[in-house]
Design an enzyme around this catalytic site. Structure first.
Site, PDB file in Angstrom:
ATOM      1  N   CYS A  83       2.200   8.988   1.196  1.00  0.00           N
ATOM      2  CA  CYS A  83       2.032   7.543   1.021  1.00  0.00           C
ATOM      3  C   CYS A  83       0.739   7.213   0.276  1.00  0.00           C
ATOM      4  CB  CYS A  83       2.020   6.869   2.399  1.00  0.00           C
ATOM      5  SG  CYS A  83       1.583   5.122   2.362  1.00  0.00           S
ATOM      6  N   TRP A 106       7.961   6.859  10.644  1.00  0.00           N
ATOM      7  CA  TRP A 106       7.403   8.152  10.285  1.00  0.00           C
ATOM      8  C   TRP A 106       7.416   9.071  11.514  1.00  0.00           C
ATOM      9  CZ3 TRP A 106       5.593   9.075   5.282  1.00  0.00           C
ATOM     10  CH2 TRP A 106       5.484   7.946   4.456  1.00  0.00           C
ATOM     11  N   THR A 124       4.319   1.258   9.578  1.00  0.00           N
ATOM     12  CA  THR A 124       3.676   1.760   8.370  1.00  0.00           C
ATOM     13  C   THR A 124       2.507   2.694   8.656  1.00  0.00           C
ATOM     14  OG1 THR A 124       2.201  -0.159   8.273  1.00  0.00           O
ATOM     15  CG2 THR A 124       4.313  -0.344   7.121  1.00  0.00           C
ATOM     16  N   VAL A 125       2.230   3.555   7.677  1.00  0.00           N
ATOM     17  CA  VAL A 125       0.984   4.304   7.621  1.00  0.00           C
ATOM     18  C   VAL A 125       0.180   3.750   6.453  1.00  0.00           C
ATOM     19  CG1 VAL A 125       1.822   6.445   8.660  1.00  0.00           C
ATOM     20  CG2 VAL A 125       2.103   6.108   6.206  1.00  0.00           C
ATOM     21  N   TYR A 131       5.851  -0.578  -7.913  1.00  0.00           N
ATOM     22  CA  TYR A 131       6.913  -0.925  -6.966  1.00  0.00           C
ATOM     23  C   TYR A 131       7.750  -2.089  -7.487  1.00  0.00           C
ATOM     24  CZ  TYR A 131       5.197   2.245  -3.387  1.00  0.00           C
ATOM     25  OH  TYR A 131       4.853   3.377  -2.695  1.00  0.00           O
TER      26      TYR A 131
END
Length: 318
Positions: free
Chosen positions: A40, A73, A107-108, A171
């Protein structure tokens, strides 16, 4: 962009809140664990800054694998698929420990309080700035000043622009829902890269002679450009290696301790090509491109001989 914006600060009693519901947690060595993933780009920022500042002993690291399902994750790189400190299989468990009905993405990067097992924050934009300004008591000797006070106003403006046009720009290309949206995103992205190419003509780093947080934020996108964004996200006007200054600049950073040693090109490819099935329905991971060029000479030492400013390079990975 709606994150848990709690902060970990040196003195919660004197720090200002941005809103009434924000919680301020005290900096305390060994109390928290950083959950990240090499795949990521937002998490990669935290891995780099943690290394450069020498926070490894104060803030331990849980590394998730590069692929995951819709739930979250997973810690499938660890024996038994369980993080050995937090004792969980999925990062989702830390989010649900604090918010049982957490409605947004898992999220990370995220910082988790070890004893309670609860997520503290996943605000990646603020996290690394706080590493520089709030965790100073735990910086290594010789840690560089990644967020110099005299340059903060200019840096904040530049970093917001880099985020909007480059970090998030790739993105916008990759997830465009129409030809018109893609065309606009494509032009914006490469216009920004052209601007950065010119900026780096006569200065070694984005803010001048020394590495700052701004370089960290741009680097994580550049490191993924040729291996993922060029093909997977259709950012294919040209490859990174076709920009003389940007390519040399990216190699310069990659060869610095703390940058290249946090990058895993295979994990990056596995994440994007396997997880993002809306973009790559087959899940096939390309064998290329050749990444050996990252280790070739860059020649940018002539622009500055003090890349760490008043500080020093971090020691080799423990």
């Amino acid at each position: 962009m709606n994150y848990i914006d709690d902060r970990i600060v040196a003195d919660p009693q004197t720090a200002e809140k941005s809103h009434a519901d924000q919680q301020l947690w005290p900096v305390e060595a060994g109390r928290y664990r950083l959950a990240a993933a090499r795949a990521c780009p937002w998490a990669n920022r935290t891995l780099i800054v943690r290394r450069l500042l020498g926070l490894e002993d104060a803030l331990s690291l849980a590394l998730a694998g590069p692929t995951h399902d819709a739930r979250s994750w997973t810690f499938d790189l660890d024996p038994g698929g369980v993080d050995p400190v937090l004792g969980i299989e999925r990062l989702q468990q830390a989010y649900f420990a604090r918010y049982p009905d957490y409605p947004r993405g898992i999220t990370v990067p995220a910082i988790v309080e070890i004893d309670s097992g609860k997520v503290v924050t996943n605000d990646f934009n603020q996290m690394t700035l706080d590493f520089s300004t709030e965790w100073t008591a735990h910086h290594r000797e010789g840690a560089p000043d990644l967020y110099p006070e005299a340059q903060r106003e200019e840096m904040d403006e530049l970093m917001q622009w880099v985020f909007t046009e480059v970090n998030n720009g790739v993105y916008r290309c990759g997830f465009a829902g129409s030809q018109e949206a893609y065309d606009e995103a494509f032009e914006r992205l490469f216009s920004a890269l052209d601007t950065l190419e010119a900026r780096l003509q006569d200065q070694r780093f984005l803010m001048g002679a020394a590495i700052t947080e701004a370089d960290v934020r741009l680097f994580t996108t550049l490191a993924r450009f040729d291996v993922v964004y060029y093909s997977h996200f259709k950012c294919n006007r040209q490859q990174l290696r076709d920009f003389p200054n940007l390519w040399a600049y990216a190699r310069d950073l990659f060869q610095m301790p703390g940058f290249g040693d946090t990058v895993d090109f295979q994990q990056i490819k596995d994440h994007y090509y396997i997880v993002q099935r809306s973009v790559n329905p087959t899940g096939i991971v390309p064998l290329g491109p050749d990444t050996s060029g990252w280790h070739t000479p860059h020649g940018r030492e002539s622009l500055s001989d003090r890349p760490w400013g008043e500080g020093t390079a971090p020691a080799p990975v423990s």
